[in-house]
Design a protein around this motif. Structure first.
Motif, PDB file in Angstrom:
ATOM      1  N   GLU A 266       0.781  -1.234   0.000  1.00 12.18           N
ATOM      2  CA  GLU A 266       0.000   0.000   0.000  1.00 12.18           C
ATOM      3  C   GLU A 266       0.815   1.287   0.000  1.00 12.18           C
ATOM      4  OE1 GLU A 266      -2.249  -0.559   3.551  1.00 12.18           O
ATOM      5  OE2 GLU A 266      -3.136  -2.456   2.827  1.00 12.18           O
ATOM      6  N   GLU A 267       2.136   1.207   0.172  1.00 14.74           N
ATOM      7  CA  GLU A 267       2.902   2.434   0.392  1.00 14.74           C
ATOM      8  C   GLU A 267       3.693   2.905  -0.823  1.00 14.74           C
ATOM      9  OE1 GLU A 267       2.518   4.406   2.794  1.00 14.74           O
ATOM     10  OE2 GLU A 267       1.225   3.098   4.013  1.00 14.74           O
ATOM     11  N   GLY A 268       3.420   2.349  -1.992  1.00 14.99           N
ATOM     12  CA  GLY A 268       3.989   2.879  -3.228  1.00 14.99           C
ATOM     13  C   GLY A 268       5.500   2.885  -3.301  1.00 14.99           C
ATOM     14  N   GLY A 269       6.146   1.948  -2.634  1.00 13.56           N
ATOM     15  CA  GLY A 269       7.597   1.850  -2.704  1.00 13.56           C
ATOM     16  C   GLY A 269       8.331   2.580  -1.595  1.00 13.56           C
ATOM     17  N   ARG A 270       7.626   3.279  -0.714  1.00 13.56           N
ATOM     18  CA  ARG A 270       8.331   3.913   0.408  1.00 13.56           C
ATOM     19  C   ARG A 270       8.884   2.863   1.362  1.00 13.56           C
ATOM     20  NH1 ARG A 270       6.490   8.431   3.941  1.00 13.56           N
ATOM     21  NH2 ARG A 270       8.741   8.368   4.325  1.00 13.56           N
TER      22      ARG A 270
END
Length: 439
Positions: A266-270
């Motif tokens: 869910e965190e887009g690659g962070r």
């Protein structure tokens, strides 16, 4: 005061060594071992081979400079301090909990003696002074935290240790004896340290631990810690720049739960969509004899769930070949499972006996030539799978961290050429191609 830090072993050791170097850099100058007043050797003892390398490293430090004090720490020192202190009166063993304060005390002492042109004391001489109730030198700020490990001399990927110790007892491993029971840092401490690094310009922070997935702070587990770190650092970046990202160094299969997968998804690659997921063997019989808490079917099911919920995830692993009693059939099952999982990197370890572990006492040790052949076959498969994983990414874009020597590390943990002119330590977009990466 001149110092040198010698590191052996795992990523946790690397973080601890960097912490020590940063603290000593505030008090002196990092040099070669030959020119050092103080040499810190951070040891490893995970296998018999690692133990041999550790002993060589300590002996080399003693030969390099006949007047240097040698501070030995780490797992080998915890298991057999008497051996290392018996090598030379200049050797002192210290536990990890006391490492930074003791290193600072020695640095201040050596600096004071150098300033007064006094001979440098051996560890035995210092112990005598202390027994006589005399302070050998002012302790200085020995309890201070180390300086931030950013800038020249340190990696662009900053490691932060959040957990130590292990409650497992794999039959080939002695680390749980050397490191003790699992412990975790408070989330508040971790957040403060990570915020400081991000404010100082760090763009990727790697969370490390001996058994990282066992992290606990009250009811907060690793997934919750990651969520909090993401929230606390979300706005700490310049306009037009991507926010910092976090990477999980290694996590045991049993600790990858739905909440953790959710953070990756869910965190887009962070939180980097790359996991190092130790397998160790693909044979259920061998896994049982290793005392690993899963079987091949459970491991394969976890990999399938990760690939379903986190498309494009990159998975690396550790595998031990030639564990006592491993047959050709057992090894074939390991090869088959590795193919099924499609790992992007396989770290292959020929089994090395570690005295004091159950596996070392077994009579059915695998011949060295058989271990070597199996290791070569698995490494060849690992190269094949890595090339296939990279080829599947052709045409996709990822953020990559610019490192030294013109290289950059992608989110999926592939080293690619850095874009021309990109600043060291920056996160920059790259497009992956068959021959490498394009800007």
């Amino acid at each position: 005061m001149n110092f040198a830090v010698v590191n052996l072993g795992c990523k946790v050791n690397r973080v601890e060594s960097d912490d020590t170097a940063a603290l000593l850099a505030a008090r002196g100058i990092e040099t070669r071992e030959e020119d050092a007043d103080l040499i810190v050797v951070n040891t490893c003892t995970v296998t018999g081979e690692a133990e041999k390398k550790t002993r060589k490293a300590v002996r080399r430090a003693l030969r390099a400079n006949e007047s240097a004090r040698v501070l030995v720490t780490g797992c080998a020192a915890a298991i057999d301090a008497a051996f290392y202190e018996g090598l030379d009166p200049r050797v002192e063993c210290v536990g990890k909990a006391a490492l930074l304060s003791r290193a600072a005390e020695l640095a201040d002492e050596l600096d004071d003696r150098r300033a007064r042109a006094l001979p440098l004391p051996s560890a035995g001489e210092e112990a005598l002074v202390e027994r006589q109730g005399q302070s050998p030198c002012p302790t200085g700020d020995s309890q201070s935290a180390p300086s931030l490990r950013v800038g020249e001399g340190f990696r662009t990927r900053v490691g932060v240790k959040v957990q130590d110790g292990c409650d497992n007892a794999c039959t080939y491993c002695i680390v749980h004896v050397a490191r003790g029971a699992a412990t975790s840092r408070s989330a508040d401490d971790v957040v403060r340290e990570c915020r400081a690094y991000v404010e100082a310009g760090a763009k990727e922070i790697v969370l490390t631990g001996i058994n990282l997935g066992s992290y606990r702070d009250g009811t907060l587990r690793l997934a919750g810690l990651l969520r909090r770190l993401l929230d606390e650092t979300a706005a700490l970046h310049a306009p037009g720049e991507p926010p910092c990202r976090f990477r999980v160094s290694s996590i045991e299969p049993r600790d990858v739960d739905g909440a953790f997968i959710g953070v990756l998804a869910e965190e887009g690659g962070r939180v980097c969509r790359h996991l190092h997921l130790p397998l160790q063997a693909g044979s259920d019989r061998v896994l049982r004899e290793m005392a690993r808490p899963y079987d091949s079917a459970r491991f394969a099911a976890l990999v399938e769930e990760l690939r379903r919920r986190v498309p494009g995830i990159s998975l690396s692993t550790d595998v031990i070949v030639g564990f006592p009693g491993e047959t050709d059939g057992d090894f074939a099952r390991t090869m088959d499972l590795a193919r099924r999982c499609g790992f992007s990197k396989i770290h292959v370890f020929p089994y090395s006996r570690r005295e004091g572990t159950p596996a070392a006492a077994r009579a059915d040790q695998v011949p060295a030539e058989v271990k070597a052949a199996r290791a070569a076959a698995l490494r060849a498969l690992g190269d094949e799978l890595r090339a296939a994983d990279f080829a599947r990414r052709a045409g996709t874009a990822e953020l990559a961290l610019v490192e030294e020597d013109g290289a950059a590390m992608t989110e999926s943990y592939f080293e690619v050429p850095a874009p021309a002119g990109a600043a060291l330590g920056a996160l920059v977009p790259v497009k992956l191609g068959k021959g490498g990466a394009d800007v």
